[in-house]
Design a protein around this motif. Structure first.
Motif, PDB file in Angstrom:
ATOM      1  N   LEU A  47       0.842  -1.199   0.000  1.00 30.45           N
ATOM      2  CA  LEU A  47       0.000   0.000   0.000  1.00 30.45           C
ATOM      3  C   LEU A  47       0.875   1.245   0.000  1.00 30.45           C
ATOM      4  N   HIS A  48       0.463   2.247  -0.771  1.00 32.31           N
ATOM      5  CA  HIS A  48       1.156   3.532  -0.797  1.00 32.31           C
ATOM      6  C   HIS A  48       0.143   4.649  -0.602  1.00 32.31           C
ATOM      7  N   ARG A  49       0.421   5.525   0.347  1.00 32.79           N
ATOM      8  CA  ARG A  49      -0.455   6.675   0.555  1.00 32.79           C
ATOM      9  C   ARG A  49      -0.143   7.746  -0.490  1.00 32.79           C
ATOM     10  N   LEU A  50      -1.171   8.111  -1.273  1.00 29.62           N
ATOM     11  CA  LEU A  50      -1.030   9.222  -2.216  1.00 29.62           C
ATOM     12  C   LEU A  50      -1.720  10.484  -1.723  1.00 29.62           C
ATOM     13  N   GLY A  51      -2.736  10.332  -0.859  1.00 29.60           N
ATOM     14  CA  GLY A  51      -3.482  11.513  -0.418  1.00 29.60           C
ATOM     15  C   GLY A  51      -4.309  12.060  -1.561  1.00 29.60           C
ATOM     16  N   GLY A  52      -4.472  13.387  -1.575  1.00 34.82           N
ATOM     17  CA  GLY A  52      -5.251  14.018  -2.634  1.00 34.82           C
ATOM     18  C   GLY A  52      -6.727  14.024  -2.331  1.00 34.82           C
ATOM     19  N   HIS A  53      -7.453  13.064  -2.875  1.00 34.61           N
ATOM     20  CA  HIS A  53      -8.903  12.969  -2.701  1.00 34.61           C
ATOM     21  C   HIS A  53      -9.280  12.925  -1.219  1.00 34.61           C
ATOM     22  N   PHE A  54      -8.531  12.159  -0.437  1.00 36.81           N
ATOM     23  CA  PHE A  54      -8.608  12.133   1.024  1.00 36.81           C
ATOM     24  C   PHE A  54      -7.174  12.113   1.546  1.00 36.81           C
ATOM     25  N   ALA A  55      -6.984  12.580   2.763  1.00 36.19           N
ATOM     26  CA  ALA A  55      -5.628  12.641   3.326  1.00 36.19           C
ATOM     27  C   ALA A  55      -4.962  11.272   3.334  1.00 36.19           C
ATOM     28  N   GLY A  56      -5.747  10.224   3.602  1.00 33.88           N
ATOM     29  CA  GLY A  56      -5.201   8.869   3.640  1.00 33.88           C
ATOM     30  C   GLY A  56      -5.397   8.104   2.351  1.00 33.88           C
ATOM     31  N   GLY A  57      -5.723   8.783   1.261  1.00 35.71           N
ATOM     32  CA  GLY A  57      -5.966   8.122  -0.011  1.00 35.71           C
ATOM     33  C   GLY A  57      -4.828   7.193  -0.399  1.00 35.71           C
ATOM     34  N   THR A  58      -5.165   5.940  -0.704  1.00 33.36           N
ATOM     35  CA  THR A  58      -4.178   4.877  -0.847  1.00 33.36           C
ATOM     36  C   THR A  58      -4.328   4.155  -2.177  1.00 33.36           C
ATOM     37  N   ILE A  59      -3.208   3.704  -2.733  1.00 27.49           N
ATOM     38  CA  ILE A  59      -3.225   2.795  -3.873  1.00 27.49           C
ATOM     39  C   ILE A  59      -2.502   1.511  -3.469  1.00 27.49           C
ATOM     40  N   LEU A  60      -2.720   0.450  -4.245  1.00 29.99           N
ATOM     41  CA  LEU A  60      -2.044  -0.822  -4.000  1.00 29.99           C
ATOM     42  C   LEU A  60      -1.108  -1.105  -5.169  1.00 29.99           C
ATOM     43  N   HIS A  61       0.191  -1.305  -4.868  1.00 28.59           N
ATOM     44  CA  HIS A  61       1.170  -1.638  -5.902  1.00 28.59           C
ATOM     45  C   HIS A  61       1.369  -3.139  -5.936  1.00 28.59           C
ATOM     46  N   ARG A  62       1.263  -3.687  -7.145  1.00 28.58           N
ATOM     47  CA  ARG A  62       1.469  -5.122  -7.367  1.00 28.58           C
ATOM     48  C   ARG A  62       2.773  -5.275  -8.146  1.00 28.58           C
ATOM     49  N   ALA A  63       3.759  -5.875  -7.528  1.00 28.98           N
ATOM     50  CA  ALA A  63       5.094  -5.917  -8.117  1.00 28.98           C
ATOM     51  C   ALA A  63       5.256  -6.997  -9.173  1.00 28.98           C
ATOM     52  N   GLU A  64       4.380  -7.971  -9.215  1.00 27.19           N
ATOM     53  CA  GLU A  64       4.511  -9.105 -10.130  1.00 27.19           C
ATOM     54  C   GLU A  64       4.641  -8.642 -11.586  1.00 27.19           C
ATOM     55  N   GLY A  65       5.541  -9.286 -12.335  1.00 32.78           N
ATOM     56  CA  GLY A  65       5.723  -8.967 -13.744  1.00 32.78           C
ATOM     57  C   GLY A  65       6.179  -7.527 -13.936  1.00 32.78           C
ATOM     58  N   PRO A  66       5.611  -6.829 -14.941  1.00 31.83           N
ATOM     59  CA  PRO A  66       6.002  -5.440 -15.168  1.00 31.83           C
ATOM     60  C   PRO A  66       5.423  -4.469 -14.132  1.00 31.83           C
ATOM     61  N   GLY A  67       4.591  -4.974 -13.247  1.00 32.67           N
ATOM     62  CA  GLY A  67       4.037  -4.143 -12.185  1.00 32.67           C
ATOM     63  C   GLY A  67       2.698  -3.529 -12.545  1.00 32.67           C
ATOM     64  N   ALA A  68       1.900  -3.253 -11.534  1.00 35.26           N
ATOM     65  CA  ALA A  68       0.591  -2.633 -11.727  1.00 35.26           C
ATOM     66  C   ALA A  68       0.244  -1.837 -10.480  1.00 35.26           C
ATOM     67  N   ILE A  69      -0.598  -0.835 -10.651  1.00 29.09           N
ATOM     68  CA  ILE A  69      -1.160  -0.126  -9.508  1.00 29.09           C
ATOM     69  C   ILE A  69      -2.679  -0.221  -9.569  1.00 29.09           C
ATOM     70  N   LEU A  70      -3.269  -0.460  -8.400  1.00 34.56           N
ATOM     71  CA  LEU A  70      -4.718  -0.514  -8.233  1.00 34.56           C
ATOM     72  C   LEU A  70      -5.095   0.759  -7.503  1.00 34.56           C
ATOM     73  N   THR A  71      -5.903   1.607  -8.133  1.00 31.48           N
ATOM     74  CA  THR A  71      -5.982   2.996  -7.687  1.00 31.48           C
ATOM     75  C   THR A  71      -7.348   3.483  -7.220  1.00 31.48           C
TER      76      THR A  71
END
Length: 271
Positions: A166-190
């Motif tokens: 999990l990575h906190r990006l903030g913005g929309h909400f202070a704790g706004g979070t995305i999930l980084h999936r490292a497998e293969g070339p990588g993906a973010i679930l946002t």
């Protein structure tokens, strides 16, 4: 005592004898209250009119959403790994068929939710699968149904399972979070913390999507720097058609630059 569900945002509230007088999530200026006033439903009533549908979004990534659409209409993602499954974001409905299916797939190691608009019935899901819900502590005040299953994390990153962070990006909400999936070339679930746009060639950022309130340029630049530090090719937004299967890293970089350019003006944004 019933855990009533807001019909506008889908948030399940703490059990009470009668529907709550208000939904703080909807009364916040990032959301909205219908002209006809606040309305409520229950899990039982919801299950009579709706069902959960599934679709494979990518290898190891199953989408699930409520049909017909309910409340905000997002879909969640079941992320499958050799170490176990993680539910990314959540939906208001949980029916027996879904419980049986998820258990047949190995159950859940954890639930992680991007921001308060998608908290929905996370406590019901956590209890059904005996797993924790991971939320950023900056959004603690927006939890409408407290429960021991909820575990708040702090800082800028938190590993859920090997290869899932999990990575906190903030913005929309202070704790706004995305999930980084490292497998293969990588993906973010946002979710909509970094929302894939309808053209599926850009992402965008808002303080309020329904009320059309943008974020300041400095905040978008900070989010862009956080994304730049991650390795990813695909971006999976919060709705069925909001998926960028490849080219996500370059698209994110270009989208951040375009957003900042739009706020600065007055040059044209594109040919």
């Amino acid at each position: 005592m019933t855990a009533f569900i807001c019909a506008t945002c889908g948030t399940q509230h703490a059990p009470s004898a009668t529907p709550p007088a208000r939904c703080a999530i909807c009364e916040d200026p990032r959301q909205w209250v219908p002209a006809g006033g606040q309305a409520w439903t229950t899990m039982e009533a919801l299950s009579r009119r709706h069902a959960i549908g599934w679709r494979e979004v990518a290898p190891g990534l199953l989408g699930l959403g409520v049909f017909p659409d309910f409340a905000i209409g997002q879909r969640a993602l079941l992320v499958r790994t050799p170490q176990g499954n993680v539910l990314w974001d959540c939906v208001a409905l949980l029916d027996p068929a879904t419980v049986a299916l998820v258990k047949a797939l190995g159950g859940l190691k954890a639930i992680a939710v991007s921001h308060p608009h998608f908290y929905t019935s996370m406590v019901e899901w956590a209890r059904a699968f005996d797993c924790p819900v991971l939320l950023h502590e900056a959004d603690r005040a927006w939890v409408m149904r407290p429960d021991p299953a909820i575990r708040f994390w702090s800082g800028e990153a938190q590993e859920v399972l090997p290869g899932l962070t999990l990575h906190r990006l903030g913005g929309h909400f202070a704790g706004g979070t995305i999930l980084h999936r490292a497998e293969g070339p990588g993906a973010i679930l946002t979710g909509d913390i970094a929302s894939v746009t309808p053209d599926r060639r850009h992402i965008s950022f808002m303080w309020s999507f329904p009320n059309w309130v943008p974020l300041p340029a400095a905040e978008v630049a900070r989010i862009g720097a956080a994304l730049e530090a991650l390795e990813f090719d695909a971006i999976y937004g919060g709705w069925w058609d909001r998926v960028m299967a490849s080219g996500g890293k370059a698209a994110a970089r270009d989208s951040v630059a375009r957003y900042i350019r739009a706020l600065a003006g007055p040059e044209p944004l594109a040919p």
